[in-house]
Design a protein around this motif. Sequence first.
Motif, PDB file in Angstrom:
ATOM      1  N   ARG A  88      47.353  90.314  56.951  1.00 50.67           N
ATOM      2  CA  ARG A  88      46.840  88.950  56.805  1.00 50.67           C
ATOM      3  C   ARG A  88      45.327  88.925  56.920  1.00 50.67           C
ATOM      4  N   MET A  89      44.779  89.617  57.907  1.00 49.66           N
ATOM      5  CA  MET A  89      43.336  89.597  58.118  1.00 49.66           C
ATOM      6  C   MET A  89      42.606  90.507  57.144  1.00 49.66           C
ATOM      7  N   GLY A 110      43.527  91.317  54.109  1.00 48.31           N
ATOM      8  CA  GLY A 110      43.533  90.689  52.799  1.00 48.31           C
ATOM      9  C   GLY A 110      42.442  89.644  52.655  1.00 48.31           C
ATOM     10  N   PHE A 111      42.055  89.040  53.748  1.00 50.14           N
ATOM     11  CA  PHE A 111      41.014  88.009  53.743  1.00 50.14           C
ATOM     12  C   PHE A 111      39.644  88.585  53.372  1.00 50.14           C
ATOM     13  N   ARG A 157      38.370  80.075  55.942  1.00 46.72           N
ATOM     14  CA  ARG A 157      39.340  80.464  56.967  1.00 46.72           C
ATOM     15  C   ARG A 157      40.704  79.808  56.784  1.00 46.72           C
ATOM     16  N   THR A 191      42.250  79.417  53.975  1.00 48.13           N
ATOM     17  CA  THR A 191      42.929  79.900  52.763  1.00 48.13           C
ATOM     18  C   THR A 191      44.032  80.894  53.085  1.00 48.13           C
ATOM     19  N   VAL A 192      44.147  81.300  54.335  1.00 50.37           N
ATOM     20  CA  VAL A 192      45.251  82.176  54.744  1.00 50.37           C
ATOM     21  C   VAL A 192      46.175  81.392  55.647  1.00 50.37           C
ATOM     22  N   GLU A 193      47.397  81.873  55.766  1.00 49.82           N
ATOM     23  CA  GLU A 193      48.403  81.170  56.570  1.00 49.82           C
ATOM     24  C   GLU A 193      48.955  82.090  57.651  1.00 49.82           C
ATOM     25  N   PRO A 238      45.758  79.703  59.336  1.00 49.18           N
ATOM     26  CA  PRO A 238      44.296  79.832  59.217  1.00 49.18           C
ATOM     27  C   PRO A 238      43.736  80.757  60.299  1.00 49.18           C
ATOM     28  N   LEU A 239      42.618  81.412  59.979  1.00 47.92           N
ATOM     29  CA  LEU A 239      41.993  82.319  60.932  1.00 47.92           C
ATOM     30  C   LEU A 239      41.271  81.541  62.027  1.00 47.92           C
TER      31      LEU A 239
END
Length: 400
Positions: A96-97, A99-100, A215, A217-219, A221-222
């Motif tokens: 997840r991180m 890929g960000f 931040r 845009t990921v699930e 959020p960061l």
Amino acid sequence: MTTSTSALADIEGIPHLNPAPAFVPAPERSRGGIPQLTLPSGHRALHLTRYQDVHRVLTDPTFGRTATNVEGGPSFLPTIMPKELLLNLDVPDHARMRGFVNADYSAAGVEALRPAVQEILAAKVARLRGAKKPDLYADVLDTLPAEVNGRFLGIPDSDIDFYRPLGHTVQIASDKDVPGLVEDFTALYIYLTELVTGARPRIEGGLIDRFVAARDTVEPPLGDAELVGILLGSLLGADQNILSVSAKILYVLLCRPVLWQQIAEDPEITGALVEELIRLIPLGNISAFPRIATQRVEATEGVIEEGDVVYPDAFQANRDPEVFPDPLLIDPHRKGKRHLQFGYGMHHCMGAALARMEIVEMVSILAQEFPALTLDADPAALPWDSGVVLRRPTALPVRW
């Protein structure tokens, strides 16, 4: 121009290049028949040195990092690190991180920094030319990675004198003053937190701005701590680590003038030669961090049992003669498998493309500007900095 094998050199005999082991070999083998070592934390670990085995551990997500980064865990470090640091994450959190940040740290993503590298280098080359006692480390290398990374992240050059000593302490990771190490680590963490939250000014348009804006845009959020974990890896790796590798690459090239001459005469060979030197040059006194096996795995020398701590020794794997024939030879035409210096798999170094671009650009420019550059000192007498994940010469007097 094509470089012939007869014009190549090797690294044998270059003073101080190879680090002393940061562990103690254990007298007996593991329950699965594999050689062992004792980590500074006191834990036994399986010592894997064959390319096939090290590659397997680095690419197999069943070898976990998170369980080592705990109080009393198996480690080379005298203290634990923030759990959000990418280095310490396992699946699924790591994906997840990571890929960000993948796009920004790809080869295409860091290419936008090349003009900044060239601009900063031009000023440093001029400084070197005008120096009464030119020193490649002091006049060119020392703050180059920090200045480049500052442009990338959006950190002012005025902050360098504050955060660099902190990063130096963290990468040395000495067990002689653990409270001091923790204090500097904490100060560095707070500094990055202030950049993320806006409590400390940052340059607009840098990666920190973009990360904060994206931040969600990921699930899920960061959070701030996760952004700080990403940036901590960048602040340390893109400064201290690139500086260490740069200094040692230039040191080797100056100790082997035939290689410097080849780059000066044939700039196109620079990238391949730098890659070969990266294969051979360890970053610090260790070449990877321990993992814990979560299932039984067969290795070339025995069996890794579930629960075993393993040390995938990338330094030794990169010199495995079955994969890299005549492994100490610096051969820019070497074909075959990719070295493991930047790791492999999900923990492949986030800043590998940045390091390659920056170091190749630096070596290329210096070789064109100073084709007759030579070391102006006895290599054995040069001072060195040495720690767990930091090791480099701290002076490179030169003449031309």
